[in-house]
Design a protein around this motif. Sequence first.
Motif, PDB file in Angstrom:
ATOM      1  N   PHE A   1      -6.040   2.439  19.834  1.00  0.00           N
ATOM      2  CA  PHE A   1      -4.728   2.334  19.221  1.00  0.00           C
ATOM      3  C   PHE A   1      -4.120   0.961  19.452  1.00  0.00           C
ATOM      4  O   PHE A   1      -3.228   0.538  18.720  1.00  0.00           O
ATOM      5  CB  PHE A   1      -3.824   3.452  19.735  1.00  0.00           C
ATOM      6  N   ALA A   2      -4.619   0.261  20.463  1.00  0.00           N
ATOM      7  CA  ALA A   2      -4.158  -1.113  20.679  1.00  0.00           C
ATOM      8  C   ALA A   2      -4.606  -2.011  19.537  1.00  0.00           C
ATOM      9  O   ALA A   2      -4.053  -3.091  19.330  1.00  0.00           O
ATOM     10  CB  ALA A   2      -4.684  -1.640  22.014  1.00  0.00           C
ATOM     11  N   THR A   3      -5.623  -1.577  18.790  1.00  0.00           N
ATOM     12  CA  THR A   3      -6.089  -2.418  17.682  1.00  0.00           C
ATOM     13  C   THR A   3      -5.127  -2.364  16.502  1.00  0.00           C
ATOM     14  O   THR A   3      -5.140  -3.257  15.665  1.00  0.00           O
ATOM     15  CB  THR A   3      -7.475  -1.971  17.185  1.00  0.00           C
ATOM     16  N   ILE A   4      -4.301  -1.339  16.425  1.00  0.00           N
ATOM     17  CA  ILE A   4      -3.403  -1.219  15.268  1.00  0.00           C
ATOM     18  C   ILE A   4      -2.465  -2.412  15.158  1.00  0.00           C
ATOM     19  O   ILE A   4      -2.446  -3.093  14.132  1.00  0.00           O
ATOM     20  CB  ILE A   4      -2.634   0.118  15.305  1.00  0.00           C
ATOM     21  N   PRO A   5      -1.671  -2.698  16.216  1.00  0.00           N
ATOM     22  CA  PRO A   5      -0.795  -3.871  16.091  1.00  0.00           C
ATOM     23  C   PRO A   5      -1.577  -5.153  15.836  1.00  0.00           C
ATOM     24  O   PRO A   5      -1.088  -6.049  15.137  1.00  0.00           O
ATOM     25  CB  PRO A   5      -0.074  -3.943  17.443  1.00  0.00           C
ATOM     26  N   LEU A   6      -2.800  -5.237  16.387  1.00  0.00           N
ATOM     27  CA  LEU A   6      -3.564  -6.476  16.236  1.00  0.00           C
ATOM     28  C   LEU A   6      -4.041  -6.660  14.794  1.00  0.00           C
ATOM     29  O   LEU A   6      -3.978  -7.771  14.253  1.00  0.00           O
ATOM     30  CB  LEU A   6      -4.736  -6.480  17.214  1.00  0.00           C
ATOM     31  N   PHE A   7      -4.502  -5.589  14.175  1.00  0.00           N
ATOM     32  CA  PHE A   7      -4.896  -5.693  12.771  1.00  0.00           C
ATOM     33  C   PHE A   7      -3.686  -5.991  11.890  1.00  0.00           C
ATOM     34  O   PHE A   7      -3.774  -6.735  10.907  1.00  0.00           O
ATOM     35  CB  PHE A   7      -5.589  -4.412  12.309  1.00  0.00           C
ATOM     36  N   VAL A   8      -2.557  -5.390  12.229  1.00  0.00           N
ATOM     37  CA  VAL A   8      -1.334  -5.665  11.463  1.00  0.00           C
ATOM     38  C   VAL A   8      -0.942  -7.132  11.623  1.00  0.00           C
ATOM     39  O   VAL A   8      -0.601  -7.816  10.654  1.00  0.00           O
ATOM     40  CB  VAL A   8      -0.183  -4.736  11.909  1.00  0.00           C
TER      41      VAL A   8
ATOM     42  N   GLY B   1      -8.335  -7.979  17.958  1.00  0.00           N
ATOM     43  CA  GLY B   1      -7.752  -9.025  18.781  1.00  0.00           C
ATOM     44  C   GLY B   1      -8.321 -10.395  18.447  1.00  0.00           C
ATOM     45  O   GLY B   1      -7.582 -11.365  18.244  1.00  0.00           O
ATOM     46  N   VAL B   2      -9.643 -10.480  18.340  1.00  0.00           N
ATOM     47  CA  VAL B   2     -10.280 -11.760  18.062  1.00  0.00           C
ATOM     48  C   VAL B   2      -9.930 -12.222  16.644  1.00  0.00           C
ATOM     49  O   VAL B   2      -9.642 -13.399  16.411  1.00  0.00           O
ATOM     50  CB  VAL B   2     -11.817 -11.638  18.236  1.00  0.00           C
ATOM     51  N   GLY B   3      -9.934 -11.271  15.692  1.00  0.00           N
ATOM     52  CA  GLY B   3      -9.600 -11.602  14.308  1.00  0.00           C
ATOM     53  C   GLY B   3      -8.173 -12.112  14.183  1.00  0.00           C
ATOM     54  O   GLY B   3      -7.908 -13.088  13.468  1.00  0.00           O
ATOM     55  N   ALA B   4      -7.243 -11.460  14.893  1.00  0.00           N
ATOM     56  CA  ALA B   4      -5.859 -11.910  14.850  1.00  0.00           C
ATOM     57  C   ALA B   4      -5.750 -13.329  15.398  1.00  0.00           C
ATOM     58  O   ALA B   4      -5.023 -14.175  14.866  1.00  0.00           O
ATOM     59  CB  ALA B   4      -4.971 -10.957  15.645  1.00  0.00           C
ATOM     60  N   PHE B   5      -6.517 -13.579  16.467  1.00  0.00           N
ATOM     61  CA  PHE B   5      -6.475 -14.906  17.065  1.00  0.00           C
ATOM     62  C   PHE B   5      -7.026 -15.954  16.088  1.00  0.00           C
ATOM     63  O   PHE B   5      -6.450 -17.038  15.923  1.00  0.00           O
ATOM     64  CB  PHE B   5      -7.292 -14.905  18.364  1.00  0.00           C
ATOM     65  N   ALA B   6      -8.127 -15.600  15.409  1.00  0.00           N
ATOM     66  CA  ALA B   6      -8.702 -16.512  14.422  1.00  0.00           C
ATOM     67  C   ALA B   6      -7.699 -16.773  13.297  1.00  0.00           C
ATOM     68  O   ALA B   6      -7.525 -17.919  12.845  1.00  0.00           O
ATOM     69  CB  ALA B   6      -9.997 -15.937  13.868  1.00  0.00           C
ATOM     70  N   ALA B   7      -7.035 -15.707  12.850  1.00  0.00           N
ATOM     71  CA  ALA B   7      -6.027 -15.861  11.796  1.00  0.00           C
ATOM     72  C   ALA B   7      -4.890 -16.766  12.271  1.00  0.00           C
ATOM     73  O   ALA B   7      -4.353 -17.567  11.498  1.00  0.00           O
ATOM     74  CB  ALA B   7      -5.491 -14.499  11.383  1.00  0.00           C
ATOM     75  N   LEU B   8      -4.547 -16.640  13.560  1.00  0.00           N
ATOM     76  CA  LEU B   8      -3.500 -17.495  14.129  1.00  0.00           C
ATOM     77  C   LEU B   8      -3.929 -18.956  14.084  1.00  0.00           C
ATOM     78  O   LEU B   8      -3.144 -19.841  13.690  1.00  0.00           O
ATOM     79  CB  LEU B   8      -3.212 -17.059  15.570  1.00  0.00           C
ATOM     80  N   LEU B   9      -5.187 -19.209  14.472  1.00  0.00           N
ATOM     81  CA  LEU B   9      -5.686 -20.584  14.451  1.00  0.00           C
ATOM     82  C   LEU B   9      -5.636 -21.151  13.030  1.00  0.00           C
ATOM     83  O   LEU B   9      -5.227 -22.304  12.821  1.00  0.00           O
ATOM     84  CB  LEU B   9      -7.115 -20.641  14.996  1.00  0.00           C
TER      85      LEU B   9
ATOM     86  N   MET C   1      -2.901  -9.596  12.300  1.00  0.00           N
ATOM     87  CA  MET C   1      -3.837 -10.406  11.523  1.00  0.00           C
ATOM     88  C   MET C   1      -3.419 -10.431  10.058  1.00  0.00           C
ATOM     89  O   MET C   1      -3.407 -11.491   9.419  1.00  0.00           O
ATOM     90  CB  MET C   1      -5.252  -9.837  11.658  1.00  0.00           C
ATOM     91  N   GLY C   2      -3.058  -9.268   9.543  1.00  0.00           N
ATOM     92  CA  GLY C   2      -2.630  -9.182   8.144  1.00  0.00           C
ATOM     93  C   GLY C   2      -1.453 -10.093   7.860  1.00  0.00           C
ATOM     94  O   GLY C   2      -1.449 -10.843   6.878  1.00  0.00           O
ATOM     95  N   HIS C   3      -0.462 -10.076   8.741  1.00  0.00           N
ATOM     96  CA  HIS C   3       0.727 -10.910   8.539  1.00  0.00           C
ATOM     97  C   HIS C   3       0.378 -12.395   8.606  1.00  0.00           C
ATOM     98  O   HIS C   3       0.898 -13.193   7.829  1.00  0.00           O
ATOM     99  CB  HIS C   3       1.788 -10.579   9.586  1.00  0.00           C
ATOM    100  N   LEU C   4      -0.501 -12.733   9.558  1.00  0.00           N
ATOM    101  CA  LEU C   4      -0.867 -14.142   9.708  1.00  0.00           C
ATOM    102  C   LEU C   4      -1.622 -14.638   8.477  1.00  0.00           C
ATOM    103  O   LEU C   4      -1.388 -15.747   7.986  1.00  0.00           O
ATOM    104  CB  LEU C   4      -1.716 -14.336  10.967  1.00  0.00           C
ATOM    105  N   VAL C   5      -2.514 -13.791   7.985  1.00  0.00           N
ATOM    106  CA  VAL C   5      -3.266 -14.148   6.788  1.00  0.00           C
ATOM    107  C   VAL C   5      -2.305 -14.311   5.610  1.00  0.00           C
ATOM    108  O   VAL C   5      -2.470 -15.170   4.759  1.00  0.00           O
ATOM    109  CB  VAL C   5      -4.327 -13.060   6.512  1.00  0.00           C
TER     110      VAL C   5
END
Lengths: 330, 440, 184
Positions: B63-70, B261-269, B72-76
């Motif tokens: 369930f910790a992945t939910i905020p992270l995928f969200v 988590g990693v995907g969100a970080f990549a999207a942040l970069l 990532m979506g916002h960052l993208v």
Amino acid sequence: AEAIDIQIGSSHPTNNIWVYAMQTALQPELDRLLKEAGGKYSINWHENYGGTLYKFNDTRAAVRDGIVDIGMVGTVWEGSAMPLQNVTYFTPFANSDHVAVIEIFDKLTEELPELKAGWTDQNMVHLSSLVTDSYDIYANFPIASVEDVRNRRLNAPGTSANWLANTGCTPVDGALTTYYTDIQTGVSEGTLSFASGIQPTRVYEVAPHLTRVGFGSMYFGGIAVNKGFYDGLPPEVQAALKQAGKLTSRKHGDYVTQRTTAAMTEMVAAGLQVAELPVAEKEKWANTLPNVAAPWLEANGEAAAAVLKAYFAELKARDITPARDWAAEI
Amino acid sequence: MSSITIGLVLIGVLFLLVLLGMRIAVALLTVAFAGVWILRGNFDLAMRLMSISAYNGVANYLFATIPLFVLMGHLVSISNVGKDTFDVAEALLRRLLGGLGIATVAANTVFAAVTGVSIASAAVFTKVAVPEMTRHGYRPAFAAGTVAGSSVLGMLIPPSLLLIIYGVLAEQSIGRMFIAGLVPGALLALGFVLIIVLMARFSPHLVFTSEHLQRSSDDIHALPKMKLPQVLRKLVPIVILVVFVLGGLYSGFFTPTEAGGVGAFAALLIAVARRSLDLKKWWAVLTQTGTISVGILILLVAAGFYSQMLAVAGIPTAIGHFVQGSGLGATGFLIVYVLLVLLLGMILDSSSILLIVVPIAAPIAQGLGFDLIHFGIITVVAVEVGLLTPPFGISIFTVHSALGDGKTRLEAIFAGALPFVGVMLAVLIIIAAVPQLIIG
Amino acid sequence: MQADTIAEPDPSPLRRLLQGGLNIIAAVGTIWIFAIMLLIVADVVGRNFLAAPITGVAEIAARSVVAIVFLMLPAAVLNGSLVRADFLLRLVESGSERLPHALDFVFAVVGTLLFGAVAVAAWPDTASAWRTAEFFGVRGVWTLPTFPFRLIIVFGSAASALAFAVLGAESLGRLSTVKARPHE
Ligand code: NA
Ligand code: NA
């Protein structure tokens, strides 16, 4: 006959090794014993198996708070509330015979005040002991010495991470459900596990080398009854329940043996290669570890020392020689 | 009254409260609390179970992945990676009839390879595709419906939160679940394209506004073409993200759970590299992520407690006995099961449905000879239909709130997504009938 | 995810103050999400490149989810951003001005009682976590106290109850305004 309602339940399904004997031994044995005692009492069973009512984090709370009257309690998940019950996890390389662990903990939980209090302090009465078969390593590489795990990554969640300390092996978090993918993709290169647990996950397909390193069989928890509920039962029923608990322990041991044997047959047929780590290497591994029991002993004081000593005395009484005598280091 | 009867009445009460407009999480919790209290006749027990649900209900790494995928979506979204993907799809496909609809599906398919939750897709493409489609004469309801409809791809094409949750519940390898989702995901995308083309051809009034239909469509051809270098430049970020997430997953650098988590970080970069983020925007992204996440997570807490209440009522056991005693064969069971999931999909969120049905249904399905991976994909597609069906369709809600213009009514978006529901049901039947599509 | 369809009057200063306070609490949850992301990335990097994984990430992330929810919940309640199906409400709204406010009032009362009950229900375990120094993790590997995590649930629920109470008072206010100004 006077009918007594009992809510019985578990976080795992009835084919699980720790739950199996609840439905196939505890329930029918209690029914039988009460009938043989004259049939004055009978039980109305209300089954809540399979985690529909609560999950694994709550097995203790469920019995303690009377969400079920009788339940499987995984003390392995209760390192904070029931630390003494976890002695085997802090003393690896002690013993691989799971039947011995059941016998020892059935005995000690009755006789040793510290262990017994672990249950009664949580408003529970212990009925039977639950164990795992021996923990070993399932990996995609062979292991002939402790050196062979250096610079490797193995799934070793929770307490089992301790068993790799100082070996140069990186412990990777995970669970039964993640091991297959973790190993297949290379997140890890193997896992610490036991035959009856690992076989259904088919990890042997990606990790075909089983090395019997002998971390040992672990005391997993117990089947327990809510103490308030137990105290309210008629003495005959209390006695019958205790008796049924003992029979359940035995049935559980048999079932673990049966499941382990079947699992090994099946895995070997599917290509699992089994190797025994030489005794000298086992001892070397055990002595490579830091004193992993020390933090546990320190945190739990005299009681923990008493439990550890009693456990190792019982092993000795059964002519079992641990690869490392943790009791000697207290 | 028997426990089962009480349980069924309580399900009815839940329906009523949700329809009347009570916050769904509150309705679930209230009914669950009252249910346990009534069923066991014990107020304290109801309190204990509620406390346990609050503390442990969502205490799971998954369930910790939910905020992270969200996130990532916002960052993208904020770094225009979603927009660029759509722009390229638009440039390549707009000459086709219904081309912008097809572009939306195509962009969503690509985006699905990096996101694990459908609402992320829905939020991103509402902002990107709907205005563009409306500008080119598509009906707003069709545009919004297309975005909502194709957002379901986000949780069928890996990585996927639903496949992860199913894998955990049914004790199936998550990696295998991911691979199994590929073919049905592609089928679904093709089905969506097909329905858009068919609708544009045979019932254009459903797709385009009447003003647009009266005009000649020459203006579309008059639009400037996108040059190849521009296409490549716009594609680089999404390609990097896809390669990064899928490559990392399949080469063992991280686990499916860590992909969020990693995907969100990549999207942040990427967002930082594209200079799309200042502190203020970054904070806005985080806040929106939080708002959406807490909405989903509190639903999960509530749904968990609710399913415990159903267990106390004996509903799962009763259903199990009913199925075993009814003499339903494998096909009969599957039909009843899918209908049940579709019904639940109308009122519950996807994760809750999985949490409620899979522990009961998976052992039965296995007993009837189903492959649990196959069964899982059927389950997930059926559950995803619920993202688009009223009264509780979270993809529709997301599109509606992301539009934020108040002009397109909720009902209109539900209606606009209906054709896509039809395609999903058709794909559901195909994959149920042809297991080879999934398990090879 | 949907904003309320009912038009909002200007918020009272008291409400603005509460909203501000709850937003700050929610901000902690927001930062926490970011921290979880960094923790996961650090674990992945540590495991793959430094043979130094961060132990306990899964459990810490799992516990954190709960904390994040209860930190953000009160603000979400007050904002009216929790999901609801509002089409019937809107249908009713066109027929009667008062009924939606009456329903909202009832729902707010239920919400207040419910989250009040959650706070009360969560308290005994919280107190006992403090008394027994309850922890999660593994002795000798890593441990964290559960008390702060449990306390967040108690405070988050209590604050959510308060937020529902404020919403209820507002609905009641609207209800009486509508009553005083009958439907023309
Ligand atoms: Na995806
Ligand atoms: Na729905």
